[in-house]
Design an enzyme around this catalytic site. Sequence first.
Site, mmCIF file in Angstrom:
data_model
loop_
_atom_site.group_PDB
_atom_site.id
_atom_site.type_symbol
_atom_site.label_atom_id
_atom_site.label_comp_id
_atom_site.label_asym_id
_atom_site.label_seq_id
_atom_site.Cartn_x
_atom_site.Cartn_y
_atom_site.Cartn_z
ATOM 1 N N GLN A 1 1.438 -7.279 10.220
ATOM 2 C CA GLN A 1 0.502 -6.226 9.831
ATOM 3 C C GLN A 1 -0.256 -6.649 8.568
ATOM 4 O OE1 GLN A 1 3.982 -3.374 9.890
ATOM 5 N NE2 GLN A 1 2.436 -2.060 10.792
ATOM 6 N N CYS B 1 -25.077 -12.552 3.508
ATOM 7 C CA CYS B 1 -25.307 -13.766 4.292
ATOM 8 C C CYS B 1 -26.633 -14.386 3.870
ATOM 9 C CB CYS B 1 -25.347 -13.376 5.768
ATOM 10 S SG CYS B 1 -25.723 -14.732 6.895
ATOM 11 N N CYS C 1 -26.001 -11.565 11.790
ATOM 12 C CA CYS C 1 -26.109 -12.763 12.631
ATOM 13 C C CYS C 1 -24.758 -13.351 13.043
ATOM 14 C CB CYS C 1 -26.942 -13.829 11.922
ATOM 15 S SG CYS C 1 -26.062 -14.653 10.581
ATOM 16 N N CYS D 1 -28.937 -14.829 5.741
ATOM 17 C CA CYS D 1 -29.976 -14.079 6.461
ATOM 18 C C CYS D 1 -30.236 -12.724 5.815
ATOM 19 C CB CYS D 1 -29.586 -13.900 7.928
ATOM 20 S SG CYS D 1 -28.445 -12.524 8.227
ATOM 21 N N ILE E 1 13.657 -9.433 2.174
ATOM 22 C CA ILE E 1 13.420 -10.270 3.345
ATOM 23 C C ILE E 1 13.447 -11.770 3.001
ATOM 24 C CG2 ILE E 1 10.893 -10.043 3.136
ATOM 25 C CD1 ILE E 1 12.417 -9.868 6.509
ATOM 26 N N HIS F 1 -3.845 -6.509 11.928
ATOM 27 C CA HIS F 1 -4.852 -5.871 11.079
ATOM 28 C C HIS F 1 -5.917 -6.837 10.567
ATOM 29 C CE1 HIS F 1 -1.660 -2.526 10.369
ATOM 30 N NE2 HIS F 1 -2.336 -2.341 11.475
ATOM 31 N N PHE G 1 0.804 -1.224 0.000
ATOM 32 C CA PHE G 1 0.000 0.000 0.000
ATOM 33 C C PHE G 1 0.840 1.278 0.000
ATOM 34 C CE2 PHE G 1 -3.006 -2.967 0.712
ATOM 35 C CZ PHE G 1 -4.237 -2.510 1.122
HETATM 36 ZN ZN LIG Z 1 -26.398 -13.470 8.678
#
Ligand SMILES: [Zn+2]
Length: 240
Positions: free
Chosen positions: A102, A149, A131, A151, A230, A120, A34
């Site tokens: 991170q 979801c 839910c 729901c 690294i 993070h 980023f």
């Molecule tokens: Zn749900």
Amino acid sequence: MDKQSALQQMIDESGRIVFFGGAGVSTESGIPDFRSVDGLYHQKYDYPPETIISHSFFVENPEAFYKFYKEKMLCLDASPNAAHRKLSELEACGKLSAVITQNIDGFHQAAGSKRVLELHGSIHRNFCMRCGKFYDAAYVRDAAGIPRCSCGGMVKPDVVLYEESLDSDTLQQSVELIAGADMLIVGGTSLAVYPAAGLLRYYRGGKLVVINKSPTPMDQSADLLISGKIGEVLGAVSCR
Ligand SMILES: [Zn+2]
């Protein structure tokens, strides 16, 4: 003694190493950083990335958030690199106590690391905001537009957005691990992001190693400063 040998000697003498890493650990896996010059900030979107990945933007423009999130943050095709693999190996051979990261890509766990503190959050955990039902990253990726979801609630990644606070248990555990470490390796992070620099102050030992391609605020305090990739530096370490 060259720096690689000095690093090896410090590792040989340690048994409670903590690794603290940032975006640079994953750039070698092809995940954009980023904050680097060729990172996301220089790509073209209607809003700057730091605006898009904020809590208020997520609430007000979930569609635009998910477009960006799926294209730029949900990197499910990339895989762990030599740095992730070596850290996992160091844990398995009893040298390393934990990885504090991170990053949100889950590569440390994919490489086999057991104790990973994700400051993070993670793209691999997603919860219905109504839910609480769990969904994996592929579900979010494959959803058309906003992931929903069963729901009807909106599914939100367990990723810490700007304006959101970090998980206090994760922070507390990180402080304890760093304070109890006999060696602290900091890699692939400019330490510009909260709370990185503050956490590292809890280290009281004499083996602070900083491995980064660009300067960091910790360079002056480092007992060993290695300028390099690294994956290459850690990859050359052996677990003996
Ligand atoms: Zn749900």
